[in-house]
Scaffold this motif. Sequence first.
Motif, PDB file in Angstrom:
ATOM      1  N   UNK A  25       0.757  -1.177   0.063  1.00  0.00           N
ATOM      2  CA  UNK A  25      -0.060   0.096  -0.052  1.00  0.00           C
ATOM      3  C   UNK A  25       0.873   1.064   0.037  1.00  0.00           C
ATOM      4  N   UNK A  26       0.054   2.528  -0.099  1.00  0.00           N
ATOM      5  CA  UNK A  26       0.870   3.720  -0.103  1.00  0.00           C
ATOM      6  C   UNK A  26      -0.018   4.765   0.805  1.00  0.00           C
ATOM      7  N   UNK A  27       0.703   5.635   1.255  1.00  0.00           N
ATOM      8  CA  UNK A  27       0.113   6.573   2.293  1.00  0.00           C
ATOM      9  C   UNK A  27       0.941   6.409   3.384  1.00  0.00           C
ATOM     10  N   UNK A  28       0.208   7.085   4.450  1.00  0.00           N
ATOM     11  CA  UNK A  28       1.053   7.255   5.812  1.00  0.00           C
ATOM     12  C   UNK A  28       1.406   5.782   6.194  1.00  0.00           C
ATOM     13  N   UNK A  29       2.623   5.687   6.954  1.00  0.00           N
ATOM     14  CA  UNK A  29       3.114   4.508   7.104  1.00  0.00           C
ATOM     15  C   UNK A  29       2.361   3.774   8.432  1.00  0.00           C
ATOM     16  N   UNK A  30       2.017   2.509   8.443  1.00  0.00           N
ATOM     17  CA  UNK A  30       1.721   1.886   9.682  1.00  0.00           C
ATOM     18  C   UNK A  30       2.417   0.583  10.013  1.00  0.00           C
ATOM     19  N   UNK A  93       9.930   8.299   8.025  1.00  0.00           N
ATOM     20  CA  UNK A  93      10.292   9.338   9.202  1.00  0.00           C
ATOM     21  C   UNK A  93       9.297   9.026  10.340  1.00  0.00           C
ATOM     22  N   UNK A  94       7.682   9.581   9.967  1.00  0.00           N
ATOM     23  CA  UNK A  94       6.931   9.327  11.008  1.00  0.00           C
ATOM     24  C   UNK A  94       5.780   8.117  10.509  1.00  0.00           C
ATOM     25  N   UNK A  95       5.367   7.375  11.624  1.00  0.00           N
ATOM     26  CA  UNK A  95       4.393   6.372  11.163  1.00  0.00           C
ATOM     27  C   UNK A  95       3.593   6.102  12.459  1.00  0.00           C
ATOM     28  N   UNK A  96       2.441   5.446  12.443  1.00  0.00           N
ATOM     29  CA  UNK A  96       1.588   4.750  13.319  1.00  0.00           C
ATOM     30  C   UNK A  96       1.937   3.464  13.430  1.00  0.00           C
ATOM     31  N   UNK A  97       2.102   2.878  14.723  1.00  0.00           N
ATOM     32  CA  UNK A  97       2.496   1.631  14.901  1.00  0.00           C
ATOM     33  C   UNK A  97       1.301   1.067  15.919  1.00  0.00           C
ATOM     34  N   UNK A  98       1.182  -0.310  15.591  1.00  0.00           N
ATOM     35  CA  UNK A  98       0.098  -1.027  16.336  1.00  0.00           C
ATOM     36  C   UNK A  98       0.862  -2.405  16.811  1.00  0.00           C
ATOM     37  N   UNK A  99       0.823  -2.733  17.844  1.00  0.00           N
ATOM     38  CA  UNK A  99       1.217  -3.932  18.583  1.00  0.00           C
ATOM     39  C   UNK A  99       0.292  -4.851  19.374  1.00  0.00           C
ATOM     40  N   UNK A 100       0.492  -6.137  18.831  1.00  0.00           N
ATOM     41  CA  UNK A 100      -0.291  -7.113  19.677  1.00  0.00           C
ATOM     42  C   UNK A 100       0.389  -7.686  20.730  1.00  0.00           C
ATOM     43  N   UNK A 120       0.549   7.626  15.770  1.00  0.00           N
ATOM     44  CA  UNK A 120      -0.477   7.151  16.191  1.00  0.00           C
ATOM     45  C   UNK A 120      -0.166   5.712  16.918  1.00  0.00           C
ATOM     46  N   UNK A 121      -1.074   5.336  17.695  1.00  0.00           N
ATOM     47  CA  UNK A 121      -0.676   3.778  18.703  1.00  0.00           C
ATOM     48  C   UNK A 121      -1.868   3.010  18.613  1.00  0.00           C
ATOM     49  N   UNK A 122      -1.628   1.924  18.210  1.00  0.00           N
ATOM     50  CA  UNK A 122      -2.720   0.806  18.440  1.00  0.00           C
ATOM     51  C   UNK A 122      -2.213  -0.270  19.281  1.00  0.00           C
ATOM     52  N   UNK A 123      -2.956  -0.296  20.437  1.00  0.00           N
ATOM     53  CA  UNK A 123      -2.442  -1.317  21.582  1.00  0.00           C
ATOM     54  C   UNK A 123      -3.520  -2.620  21.689  1.00  0.00           C
ATOM     55  N   UNK A 124      -2.984  -3.705  20.987  1.00  0.00           N
ATOM     56  CA  UNK A 124      -3.958  -4.734  20.786  1.00  0.00           C
ATOM     57  C   UNK A 124      -3.822  -5.778  21.831  1.00  0.00           C
ATOM     58  N   UNK A 125      -4.769  -5.940  22.668  1.00  0.00           N
ATOM     59  CA  UNK A 125      -4.591  -7.099  23.753  1.00  0.00           C
ATOM     60  C   UNK A 125      -3.256  -7.082  24.091  1.00  0.00           C
ATOM     61  N   UNK A 126      -2.774  -6.186  24.991  1.00  0.00           N
ATOM     62  CA  UNK A 126      -1.496  -5.997  25.440  1.00  0.00           C
ATOM     63  C   UNK A 126      -1.708  -5.186  26.749  1.00  0.00           C
ATOM     64  N   UNK A 264      -6.449   5.260  13.034  1.00  0.00           N
ATOM     65  CA  UNK A 264      -5.321   5.806  13.035  1.00  0.00           C
ATOM     66  C   UNK A 264      -4.830   6.744  12.124  1.00  0.00           C
ATOM     67  N   UNK A 265      -3.877   7.538  12.410  1.00  0.00           N
ATOM     68  CA  UNK A 265      -3.434   8.193  11.233  1.00  0.00           C
ATOM     69  C   UNK A 265      -1.680   8.511  11.475  1.00  0.00           C
TER      70      UNK A 265
END
Length: 265
Positions: A25-30, A93-100, A120-126, A264-265
Amino acid sequence: METKLWRGPPFPGVKWAAMEFLERGTGPALLLVHGFPLDGGTWEAQVGPLSGRFRVIVPDLPGFGKSPPSPAAASLDDQARALLSLLDSLGVTTFAAAGHSMGGYIVFALHRIAPQRLSGIGLVSTRAKADSDDARKGREETAQRALREGPGFLADSMPARLAADGAPPELLDRLRSIMRRATPEGVAAASRAMASRPDATPQLGRIAIPTIVVAGRKDKIVPPSESETMAAAIPGAGLAWCERSGHMPMMEEPEVVTGALLKLR
Ligand code: MLT
């Protein structure tokens, strides 16, 4: 899904590090960081839909999936630094991060080390809390057993604890096959790294970017009340419940997790 191999500037004190990762994909990094003793394939259902909006980057952490183990012990902070190097190599350089789960511990490490790079941050089952002394002891036993006999015992015992009761057999089979790809060194290093991680609770009030907590109502590893407390401590954080899920909501209720991460963004 096709992955690429990144060989990076080293972890501190280590000659080299390498990670397989998927980029779509393209766009903001995740960045999507998997849990223990799993691999990037646990995010499979999210990659397609999220890549319509994001440049999705999904690594296999060292010693898991297709990634070789790190040649020396690497703390979760070292792994976060390696991920930052991987992102540097991609010009992110900037990115959203989600962690399980364990991936969430690494997202907390990213936030400790380079908060300015996170959007942005995603916190999944943590969880934010560090291990208890008993949990640390259990981690060391897991590390030694994995090195002695291989990590097959985890594939035999863990899937039923990760999924909600009554999970479809295909989900348990998929978890087993992912766990069988883990290396003894990867399992031992990750167990020891989790045991020595700091408590992230003091960070929570300082998270000043959009954050979404995702939790399985039937999680046997992170009790729902702990997710609730964590979300309440992060200013403005959202909390998305996966009502039918255990500890693996990205696989148990993929559309709920995707919908949450799309915020997220
Ligand atoms: C995980 O899913 O990553 C593990 O359950 C995390 C842990 O053992 O603390």
